[in-house]
Enzyme design. Structure first.
Site, PDB file in Angstrom:
ATOM      1  CE  LYS A  79      -3.988   1.731   2.720  1.00 33.12           C
ATOM      2  NZ  LYS A  79      -4.823   1.465   3.916  1.00 33.12           N
ATOM      3  CB  SER A  93      -8.228   3.214   2.992  1.00 29.44           C
ATOM      4  OG  SER A  93      -7.330   2.542   3.883  1.00 29.44           O
ATOM      5  CB  SER A 145      -8.403   0.254   5.745  1.00 31.75           C
ATOM      6  OG  SER A 145      -9.128   1.460   5.785  1.00 31.75           O
TER       7      SER A 145
END
Lengths: 527, 498
Positions: free
Chosen positions: A91, A166, A190
């Site tokens: 990420k 997310s 997330s």
């Protein structure tokens, strides 16, 4: 020569077996995934950076280490991590020395991390190959990946829909077979919610299990780093690789890492047999109002499957669940309002200066660098911490947090091995469906954020489809029970190994390889 | 007392000054408060002592410096404060370019030390300052304002040097219990002594290692409510602390007398103009939005840890002064010696080497001859100046004290010892042989007579020249000869010369 296209279809543990037997090399594995990521990402937009050069250099290094171990003997070979030579996506809030690290924000455009995050070091140390960085909601604030400053990511099951967030890019890339493994972070759901929406496995470990050093912070007391994979064994191995005490993160715990994370049963029957005599609780509060009927049905079926395999399942109550959302949206923004104060344009990233005065520079830099959701949360948090409001909001939220934690403690003290319920109340939703109503978006995490508030581990695993889209089953355990949760999740895989829905692949995989596909942003703009 | 201070004294008949002091001290540690960066950045090029943590880079995290915590515990114990079993960290939020994270990690709700006190000597007698708290925090970066970038087109430039960012800082806050500028100064001086004695800070005001701020307000004598408070900053010496506060008392009194309003403000001390000046208004109090630092767990301080720190505490300045006075030193000399680490060290070293020597003798030497020698030659690791050593000094001082050598000779030998470190035994040997040996003295006398035929002729002519010869011989022997014996021998020889 090995079938490159074929390699990307494999689980990491399958590729690892081929790597060790000499059927393939880390370089071939990396090349196959890089090629697929490049070829299929235009319409998906899971990646913000793909670093071929670095990845191939790391793959070559992994091959060299493997050759050395092979020459040294079986012991040296066995000492290599199960994920040695396997590709991973990070990420884009994990620091990799020399690489960009945007956290999905304009304000970090141009910033290059001058140091490695702890998990970056750990992954390198075990020979994992970092392919690149994935898209995300800005500063991990969001549940759809639509809040990325660099355009949204699509869901490989339906390119008109969100992958969740997310960590949407990390989830979508794994679901689209661009990488077998990826790393996400989970502050309120997330990792688990995008795992559910993309039909893959994702775990948020116990708070303190994985060092946060080098991870761009959203809410420090809630953030945890965790793995995505297409099956439980791969997820467990990746968790094993990044777990453990780090002196540089004072909240990282000295708890030993469960070694059986890398020894989960390969046999489905053996895995399923673990369930006999285990006791699960199903929190009635997690079947929230407005929950998609198909999701509820899939969860009920999964619960029945567990029972059939010999587990005891009881309905239980987490009475303070209703207050989770409200208290979370005090605590997380409060911490975020301070964590995001460092983005001031003075030292790095986006900066607008006219030199008139500091305040003007800050206002313009932050005003133009942050997106609307980040601004909303910074304002919420600033307000909650302000003199005269602190007791009524922040302090109160901390008290609720204690009550939420106690709800879980009561059940685990009563002997439940884990709690089982939905990860998300609905399946992947269409772009824009929740964008206009922040509270609607926040409700996507109603079943996941209490777990962050309590600091507990939670995993989401695929458990069927609702109207053709994946449903996630969430397992929640007591602190430091990652080993148990992984075994339980692997057992559920074993129980449902022959289920029809297991053979359904993301519907739009074929489309992704096609030419002339619009990007998700273009797709939305053209509606 | 300065003229300003005297006028303030007059003002103090009508008004009572209410003064609270906040002191920030840079702690003496190897590394910074929350990272491994070195604190030895004095004189280093800008931004050479920093890392992701003290630069506030994304993802960087703080780790507590144990030594800094122990320094505050030590300070707390030295001022009789209580140390809580559990303390925590808070974020103090505000935006400024010298604060890289946009918040300072500090201690708000539970300081590491609370409710201490420090006794000070003033011209009006003993006074005890109540200390509210001492807590730990991190320093800011340093800003350099002005168009200092060569070739810069910007009208105004500010450069940031992060070397100081994250250095450990201890803040010590008193109650508003101080009433005079002298008390304020004496408090700061005594605190500096304590901090240096326990080794937690170099506390050099001119180098910014100890920053004193005063909150000053006046109220009409006999009334309770506090007046309008003014914060005074930029006082870079003890003298400026006293003068700035005295000035501020007088300025506020003049305003009150004239019926003019006072403002909540921060004023700076201008040493050149000897006056305070307005820096910024404090009418609206800043909201720092303190909340517990989620990156650091609460810190537990158990009894064993506190006791270990207590066991490591040296004698404190007040106790030391008391001991010196009890040993026969005047309170003034005791204060002078204790105020100077060099003198204290020399005094202790020499005392240890000469148990029976009167303390007064050592005190005089340490604050006089030795202090001058130390100024030019520095202090060695034995605690005395240059190449000297405490044992030799003790022997020489003892020889003087028991009369075995004359005071002028003794001073001469001490000078020689301080100059080149010649051991006391060797120095005394030269003196002893000259005194006892007639033959050696006669040798000197004969040489002087042979070198001065004119004086011998004068003697023959009946002129009184014996004194001249005695002086010459004394010079030749370095003053070590017995003058009476030399005189007798000179007369004997001169008479023999006829």
């Amino acid at each position: 020569m090995a079938d490159l296209q074929g390699l990307t279809q494999l689980f990491a543990h399958e590729m690892a077996a081929r790597l060790r037997s000499g059927e393939t090399t880390a370089r071939e594995i990396a090349e196959a995934h890089l090629a697929r990521a490049h070829a299929t990402d235009h319409g998906l937009h899971a990646w913000l950076t793909i670093d071929d050069e670095r990845a191939l250099a790391e793959a070559d290094a992994a091959d060299a280490t493997l050759a050395g171990a092979r020459a040294e003997g079986p012991d040296a070979l066995a000492a290599l991590h199960p994920l040695h030579g396997m590709p991973v996506a990070l990420k884009d809030l994990v620091s990799v020395k020399g690489g960009q690290c945007t956290a999905g924000s304009r304000i970090l455009e141009g910033y290059r991390a001058p140091y490695d995050a702890h998990i970056t070091e750990r992954l390198r140390a075990v020979g994992v190959v970092i392919l690149g960085k994935t898209n995300m909601d800005e500063f991990a604030m969001g549940s759809s990946c639509e809040h990325s400053a660099f355009g949204p990511t699509a869901n490989p099951w339906d390119l008109e829909r969100v992958p969740g967030g997310s960590s949407g890019g990390s989830a979508a890339s794994v679901a689209a077979f661009q990488t077998p493994l990826s790393i996400g972070t989970d502050t309120g759901g997330s990792i688990r919610q995008p795992a559910a929406l993309c039909g893959i496995v994702g775990m948020k470990p116990t708070y303190g299990r994985v060092s946060r050093y080098g991870i761009v912070a959203f809410a420090s007391s809630l953030d945890q780093i965790g793995p995505f994979a297409r099956d439980v064994r791969d997820a467990a191995a990746l968790l094993h690789a990044v777990s453990g005490r780090d002196e540089r993160d004072s909240t990282s715990a000295p708890e030993p890492v469960a070694e059986d994370l890398v020894n989960l049963p390969a046999s489905d029957d053996e895995a399923a047999s673990w369930l006999r005599g285990k006791r699960f609780g199903v929190p009635r509060e997690y079947f929230v109002e407005g929950m998609e009927p198909g999701v509820a049905a899939a969860i009920r079926t999964a619960v029945a499957d567990l029972e059939r395999a010999g587990a005891t399942v009881e309905e239980v109550s987490l009475p303070h669940t209703d207050y989770g959302l409200a208290s979370y949206y005090i605590v997380a923004p409060a911490e975020a309002s301070a964590n995001l104060a460092r983005y001031d344009g003075v030292r790095f990233g986006h900066a607008v200066t006219d030199g008139a005065d500091y305040l003007a520079d800050y206002l313009v830099t932050r005003g133009s660098g942050f997106g609307p959701e980040v601004k909303r949360r910074v304002m919420l948090g600033t307000y909650a911490l302000s003199a005269g409001y602190y007791d009524a909001f922040y302090l109160k939220a901390l008290k609720v947090r204690t009550l939420i934690k106690r709800d879980f403690d009561v059940l685990f003290d009563a002997g439940f091995d884990a709690l089982v319920g939905p990860t998300s109340p609905d399946v992947a939703f269409r772009f824009g469906a929740k964008l206009a109503d922040p509270v609607k978006m926040y409700l996507s995490d109603a079943c996941t954020l209490p777990v962050n508030m309590a600091g507990l581990p939670g995993i989401s695993i695929p458990c069927g489809l609702s109207e053709g889209l994946p449903v996630g089953l969430q397992l929640i355990g007591p602190a430091w029970s990652e080993g148990v949760l992984m075994r339980a999740a692997r057992a559920y895989e074993g129980v449902t190994a022959s289920a029809d829905w297991r053979r359904v692949r993301p519907h739009d995989l074929a489309k992704l390889a096609g030419a002339g596909l619009p990007t998700p942003a273009e797709r939305i703009a053209s509606r | 007392m300065t003229a300003t201070a005297e006028r303030a004294g007059g003002v103090l008949e009508r008004y009572e000054a209410v003064i609270g002091i906040e002191i920030h001290c840079q702690l003496r540690t190897v590394s910074k408060m929350f990272c491994a960066c070195s604190t030895q950045y004095d004189g280093a090029a800008p931004n050479t002592h920093c890392c992701p943590t003290c630069l506030g880079l994304p993802g960087a995290l703080p780790v507590i410096n144990r030594a800094a915590v122990e320094h505050v515990i030590a300070t707390g114990l030295a001022i009789g404060a209580s140390i809580p079993a559990r303390t925590q960290w808070e974020r103090k939020n505000y935006f400024y370019p010298d604060l890289p994270k946009g918040y300072q990690i500090s201690q708000y709700a539970i300081p590491l030390a609370a409710n201490g006190r420090l006794a000070i000597e003033t011209s009006a007698g003993l006074f005890t300052v109540d200390i509210t708290r001492a807590h730990l925090e991190e320093d800011t970066a340093k800003l350099a304002h002005g168009d200092v970038v060569p070739g810069s087109t910007a009208g105004r430039t500010t450069l940031v040097d992060f070397n100081r960012s994250g250095a450990p800082l201890m803040e010590i806050v008193t109650e508003p219990c101080i009433r005079t500028a002298e008390q304020a100064r004496r408090y700061a001086e005594e605190l500096q002594l304590v901090l240096r004695a326990i080794g937690v800070s170099d506390a050099d005001m001119e180098r910014g290692q100890m920053r004193v701020e005063a909150n000053v307000s006046l109220r009409v004598r006999g009334t309770q409510p506090f007046g309008t408070r003014v914060e005074v900053k930029n006082m870079n010496s003890f003298r400026s602390v006293e003068r700035a506060i005295a000035f501020e008392i007088e300025r506020q009194a003049a305003a009150l007398d004239a019926g003019e309003p006072l403002w909540m403000e921060t004023r700076g001390w201008d040493d050149g103009r000897q006056a305070t000046y307005h820096m910024r208004s404090k009418e609206t109090s800043e909201d720092y939005r303190y909340f517990p630092e989620p990156d650091l767990p609460p810190l537990r301080v158990d009894e064993a840890w506190i006791e270990a720190v207590r066991a490591g505490l040296p004698e404190l300045p007040a106790a030391r002064r008391e001991r010196y006075v009890a040993a026969g030193i005047t309170p003034y000399d005791a204060a002078v010696i204790v105020a100077d680490p060099g003198m204290t060290g020399a005094f202790e070293a020499i005392s240890a080497a000469a148990a029976s020597l009167p303390a007064k003798e050592i005190a005089n030497f340490v604050s006089g001859m030795h202090a001058r020698a130390a100024k030019s030659a520095g202090i060695n690791d034995r605690g005395t100046a240059g190449a000297s050593d405490p044992a030799s000094i003790a022997v020489l001082l003892s020889a003087i004290a028991d009369g075995s050598i004359g005071r002028p000779i003794g001073r001469d030998l001490l000078d020689r010892h301080l100059a080149d470190g010649t051991p006391a035994a060797d120095l005394l040997a030269t003196v002893a042989s000259t005194i006892s040996d007639d033959a050696a003295l006669l040798g000197h006398i004969d040489a002087v007579i042979a070198a001065n035929p004119k004086a011998v002729a004068d003697h023959r002519a009946g002129k009184p020249v014996a004194g001249f010869f005695v002086g010459q011989v004394m010079r030749a022997t370095g003053g070590a000869a017995d003058a009476a014996k030399v005189t007798a021998l000179v007369r004997q020889r001169l008479d023999a010369e006829g």
